[in-house]
Design a protein around this motif. Sequence first.
Motif, PDB file in Angstrom:
ATOM      1  N   GLY A  84      -3.622   3.737   4.994  1.00 20.92           N
ATOM      2  CA  GLY A  84      -4.829   4.530   5.137  1.00 20.92           C
ATOM      3  C   GLY A  84      -5.032   5.556   4.040  1.00 20.92           C
ATOM      4  N   LYS A  85      -4.048   5.727   3.154  1.00 21.13           N
ATOM      5  CA  LYS A  85      -4.281   6.618   2.010  1.00 21.13           C
ATOM      6  C   LYS A  85      -5.305   5.973   1.090  1.00 21.13           C
ATOM      7  CE  LYS A  85      -0.825   8.650   0.041  1.00 21.13           C
ATOM      8  NZ  LYS A  85       0.445   8.913  -0.655  1.00 21.13           N
ATOM      9  N   GLY A  86      -5.947   6.776   0.280  1.00 23.83           N
ATOM     10  CA  GLY A  86      -6.904   6.227  -0.666  1.00 23.83           C
ATOM     11  C   GLY A  86      -6.244   5.230  -1.593  1.00 23.83           C
ATOM     12  N   CYS A  87      -7.034   4.271  -2.027  1.00 29.52           N
ATOM     13  CA  CYS A  87      -6.479   3.195  -2.841  1.00 29.52           C
ATOM     14  C   CYS A  87      -5.712   3.720  -4.046  1.00 29.52           C
ATOM     15  CB  CYS A  87      -7.592   2.271  -3.324  1.00 29.52           C
ATOM     16  SG  CYS A  87      -8.038   1.004  -2.127  1.00 29.52           S
ATOM     17  N   GLN A  88      -6.266   4.689  -4.726  1.00 24.45           N
ATOM     18  CA  GLN A  88      -5.605   5.184  -5.928  1.00 24.45           C
ATOM     19  C   GLN A  88      -4.441   6.115  -5.605  1.00 24.45           C
ATOM     20  OE1 GLN A  88      -6.265   3.677  -8.609  1.00 24.45           O
ATOM     21  NE2 GLN A  88      -8.055   2.620  -7.810  1.00 24.45           N
ATOM     22  N   GLN A  89      -4.228   6.358  -4.335  1.00 27.51           N
ATOM     23  CA  GLN A  89      -3.072   7.150  -3.911  1.00 27.51           C
ATOM     24  C   GLN A  89      -1.954   6.267  -3.377  1.00 27.51           C
ATOM     25  OE1 GLN A  89      -5.383   9.642  -1.107  1.00 27.51           O
ATOM     26  NE2 GLN A  89      -4.683  11.381  -2.293  1.00 27.51           N
ATOM     27  N   GLN A  90      -2.173   4.958  -3.403  1.00 32.28           N
ATOM     28  CA  GLN A  90      -1.132   4.052  -2.907  1.00 32.28           C
ATOM     29  C   GLN A  90       0.122   4.234  -3.753  1.00 32.28           C
ATOM     30  OE1 GLN A  90       0.166   0.840  -4.199  1.00 32.28           O
ATOM     31  NE2 GLN A  90      -0.633   1.283  -6.226  1.00 32.28           N
ATOM     32  N   ASP A  91       1.273   4.127  -3.113  1.00 35.41           N
ATOM     33  CA  ASP A  91       2.498   4.533  -3.782  1.00 35.41           C
ATOM     34  C   ASP A  91       3.654   3.569  -3.501  1.00 35.41           C
ATOM     35  OD1 ASP A  91       2.685   5.112  -1.121  1.00 35.41           O
ATOM     36  OD2 ASP A  91       3.497   7.133  -1.370  1.00 35.41           O
TER      37      ASP A  91
ATOM     38  N   TRP B 186       0.825  -1.214   0.000  1.00 35.70           N
ATOM     39  CA  TRP B 186       0.000   0.000   0.000  1.00 35.70           C
ATOM     40  C   TRP B 186       0.858   1.264   0.000  1.00 35.70           C
ATOM     41  CZ3 TRP B 186       0.545  -3.514   3.870  1.00 35.70           C
ATOM     42  CH2 TRP B 186       1.204  -3.088   5.030  1.00 35.70           C
ATOM     43  N   GLY B 187       2.160   1.109  -0.106  1.00 35.26           N
ATOM     44  CA  GLY B 187       3.045   2.254  -0.056  1.00 35.26           C
ATOM     45  C   GLY B 187       3.564   2.469   1.347  1.00 35.26           C
ATOM     46  N   ARG B 188       4.094   3.643   1.578  1.00 38.86           N
ATOM     47  CA  ARG B 188       4.685   3.902   2.899  1.00 38.86           C
ATOM     48  C   ARG B 188       3.632   4.202   3.953  1.00 38.86           C
ATOM     49  NH1 ARG B 188       8.246   8.694   5.328  1.00 38.86           N
ATOM     50  NH2 ARG B 188       9.127   7.569   7.073  1.00 38.86           N
TER      51      ARG B 188
END
Length: 302
Positions: free
Chosen positions: A221-228, A216-218
């Motif tokens: 809880g970020k939005g799914c399309q904001q996963q990085d 999910w990235g670092r």
Amino acid sequence: MKNKILLLAIIGIIFSCNKDENTINPTPENPELLILPIVVHIIHGGENIGQGSNLSTERIKEQIRSLNDDFRRKKGTLGENNSPISDDSFIQFKLTEVTPNGNPTNGITRINYFENIPDKDVNDRPHDWLPKIAYWNPEKYINVWVYGGFPQDQLLGLATIPTTNLPGLEAPLQALGDGIMINALHFGKSDMDSGANLGKTLTHEMGHFLGLFHVWGRYEGKGCQQQDDHIQDTAPVAGPIDNCDNPPLACDGKIAPVNNYMNITYDKCLNVFTKEQIKRMRYVLENAARRKNLTSSNTIDR
């Protein structure tokens, strides 16, 4: 498993970067086998070998075998999978055979913490004081500290990240304490009543050490399309996925990457590095400061 979300972490400051992931060259059909030397520092409480946190030599060797099974997707092991987006990474690990002084070694050091108590401040992270107990040249060795000072399931592992020109990896190189810390209770396989008892913690942390983020990235809880996580073939999710028996759908409608080593769930679920994750790790080993030196370190016989 929710508490485990907080237990596996990356040490280091993360910077964004505008260099596109497509700069990673495709992995060749028959990539070079990259073999990396590991030194395992067992930091114990004075127990005899094989007792408590002074883990047996066989358990340590078994953990390295398991790590290789995972990275090589070896058939007939817990690292096997049939995922079409996974592959053999052609990255392998070997306990070092030479000490910094040039003497032969089995790749394991054993240090009694109470005879080598380091100076540390209340806000120090483990990677600030672990090198004061044991630290071999990180240009030549992957330092793995196995520490018995944490309770079961309270802190499984930590890893420092590399520095290179890939997204998320442009922070300054960790000057001191570059390596991996694993809670001794979660190093290798055991019959401990825990979801993290099959040795996958080291695989997960080695992924961080070689430049991977959580799926999910670092930031959870970020939005799914904001996963990085900067990986194209991991379906976007907002946080850890616990249910590997009946995995939910990710934001794009595909099955969530519950079996990915960079997810946080039970060890029994984890058996996948994707092809894009493998490309990223191999890029790090070919280009990142310090990491690239490990592939030619003269501390093991290749």
